[in-house]
Scaffold this active site. Structure first.
Site, PDB file in Angstrom:
ATOM      1  CB  SER A 278      36.393  46.058  39.921  1.00 43.85           C
ATOM      2  OG  SER A 278      37.182  46.848  39.046  1.00 43.85           O
TER       3      SER A 278
ATOM      4  CD  GLU B  62      42.879  49.130  38.156  1.00 42.05           C
ATOM      5  OE1 GLU B  62      43.209  50.145  38.811  1.00 42.05           O
ATOM      6  OE2 GLU B  62      41.876  48.442  38.428  1.00 42.05           O
TER       7      GLU B  62
ATOM      8  CE  LYS C  22      38.259  45.640  42.871  1.00 40.29           C
ATOM      9  NZ  LYS C  22      39.222  46.384  43.620  1.00 40.29           N
TER      10      LYS C  22
ATOM     11  CG  HIS D 155      40.133  43.608  38.467  1.00 40.82           C
ATOM     12  ND1 HIS D 155      40.436  44.861  38.994  1.00 40.82           N
ATOM     13  CD2 HIS D 155      39.302  43.843  37.435  1.00 40.82           C
ATOM     14  CE1 HIS D 155      39.818  45.790  38.299  1.00 40.82           C
ATOM     15  NE2 HIS D 155      39.121  45.202  37.340  1.00 40.82           N
ATOM     16  CG  ASN D 156      42.530  45.973  42.123  1.00 36.75           C
ATOM     17  OD1 ASN D 156      41.547  45.804  41.409  1.00 36.75           O
ATOM     18  ND2 ASN D 156      42.456  46.608  43.266  1.00 36.75           N
TER      19      ASN D 156
END
Length: 470
Positions: free
Chosen positions: A132, A194, A187, A190-191
């Site tokens: 990332s 986000e 990940k 995480h997105n």
């Protein structure tokens, strides 16, 4: 041309792949590169300047594989999905015992699990690694979330540690998360966070723009000030920069000429889907994904405004800046709390033993959601393993201080017709969290009435039905 035989290779010289290859070369590693569109290769090497001395270009897949010292380490930076499977199939007859394929793209973790299982009877290994930070992160230091066999990760750790972002305390933002698709799962979450973080910021921006009549420059100044406090983060920082940018074509504020249709690559949607499979509520992320989908429905929104009138109304007076800041602080805590709870659920279900404090530390620099708040989240997850961060004293105090600010902001927005789906969803989750006696007793009664599903009682053990069961 590189005089030293490369110890690692990278295929896929798109924006991210090219940046990552230069990062690897800059950190002293000789690297072989290949691209399916071979005309891109000499362009890339020429643009690399002095770093080209550590880069070995190849004109074919066979030449690329032969250029790498054994055991070979090959990074895939190609589009997720079938392209990855096709590339692995092309490599299969060319690789030897101990070689490792590393998928550093935005893969679905279930695909990574499948590919890791399929490689079990092959002489080579497969790793799925989440990366990332966008182009800037790939070039100068991303956040790296490793998955796959620990022994294979350990072999590659010197490279990933070297090229990763470094926190202010010097710690590299690269770590092994677990077997199989663990790295890509982290990940993915995480997105999702986000998406939600960006949506909550956009909701505050919308209230300031459409409710209080602030222009972009004034909004930029507020976010600049917020970035010096508890909200200090990459997303708040770039919000200020975007808001203060002038469009070179028209001289207008850039935000005033950007079409309001938000794009997405699907990773936030994956987060929501997997959260439902896990039974892990992430309503702030769900609302953010739905808001992106709604933004894409521009024609329907235009028809809706024409049919029913514009919903957003002016808010009288000046905004309480402390209230809006507190709303974002509370919303951010609740969003991350849901994300880490989802990671904990996945860890238990998939047997990964995800190192949640390490996840927070890896996210502290390099990635899109990097934030000063992650330092305290790492500490909270270390102090109270297995506990949601909202119950840690530091964050519970912050929530107690700012929850009413979130409530008042959501009420102001909704009361004046301004959409605030993620902020409101965070507040609703927080209110549900605080209800020791919920309304699910009625739902259980309804379920028993139409389907004889049974229910538990407060006053005695066992399974029961209502009198309608006969």
């Amino acid at each position: 041309m590189n005089a030293q035989q490369p110890s690692i290779g990278l295929i896929g010289l798109g924006t991210m792949g090219a940046a990552l290859a230069l990062n690897i070369a800059e950190n002293g590693f000789a690297i072989a590169v290949f691209n399916r569109t071979v005309s891109r290769i000499p362009e890339f090497v020429a643009a690399a300047g002095d770093l080209g001395e550590r880069i070995t270009p190849s004109q074919s897949l066979e030449e690329f594989v032969a250029a790498i010292a054994r055991p070979r380490r090959i990074i895939l930076m190609v589009p997720a999905g079938k392209v990855v499977d096709d590339q692995i199939a092309a490599f299969d007859p060319l690789l030897d015992e101990g070689d490792i394929i590393i998928d550093c793209g935005n893969a679905n973790f279930r695909d990574t699990d499948r590919r890791a299982e399929a490689s079990a009877d092959r002489p080579w290994e497969f790793l799925g690694v989440g990366v990332s930070g966008g182009e800037e992160g790939a070039r100068h230091g991303p956040s790296i979330m490793g998955g796959g066999k620990k022994s294979s990760w350990d072999e590659l750790a010197p490279v990933f540690t070297a090229i990763s972002a470094k926190h202010t305390d010097g710690a590299p933002c690269a770590a092994w998360m677990g077997e199989g698709g663990a790295g890509h799962f982290v990940k993915m979450v995480h997105n999702g966070i986000e998406y939600a973080d960006m949506q909550m910021i956009a909701e505050i921006y919308g209230l300031l723009r459409d409710g209080y009549g602030w222009n972009s420059s004034r909004i930029a100044g507020l976010f600049e000030r917020w970035n010096e406090g508890a909200l200090k983060s990459y997303l708040v920082e770039i919000t200020a920069k975007v808001a203060q940018t002038t469009d070179p074509l028209t001289g207008k504020p850039l935000l005033d000429v950007i079409l309001d249709k938000a794009g997405q690559k699907g990773t936030g949607r994956w987060t929501v889907i997997e959260a439902q499979h896990l039974g892990a509520p992430v309503p702030v992320i769900e609302a953010a994904v739905a808001a992106r989908n709604m933004s894409a429905a521009l024609a329907m929104r235009q028809k809706g405004e024409a049919a029913f009138g514009k919903s957003a109304r002016q808010v009288s007076g000046e905004p309480d800046e402390d209230m809006l800041e507190g709303a974002l602080i509370a919303g951010k805590i609740l969003c991350y709390a849901q994300g880490f709870e989802m990671l904990a659920s996945a860890s238990a279900q998939f047997g990964w033993k995800l190192p949640l404090p390490e996840v927070a530390r890896v996210w502290r620099a390099g990635c899109i959601i990097r934030s000063s708040m992650l330092d305290d989240m790492a500490s909270a997850l270390t102090r109270s393993p297995g506990e949601n961060i909202v119950f840690d004293s530091y964050f519970s105090n912050l929530l107690s201080e700012n929850a009413d600010r979130l409530r008042n902001t959501a009420m102001t927005a909704i009361g004046h017709g301004h959409p605030a789906p993620s902020l409101a969803s965070g507040l609703n989750w927080f209110d549900q969290l605080r209800a020791s006696r919920s309304t699910a007793n009625l739902i259980q009664g309804q379920r028993d009435f139409f389907g004889l599903h049974g229910f538990k009682r407060l006053d005695r053990e066992g399974d029961f039905h209502g009198p309608w069961a006969g």
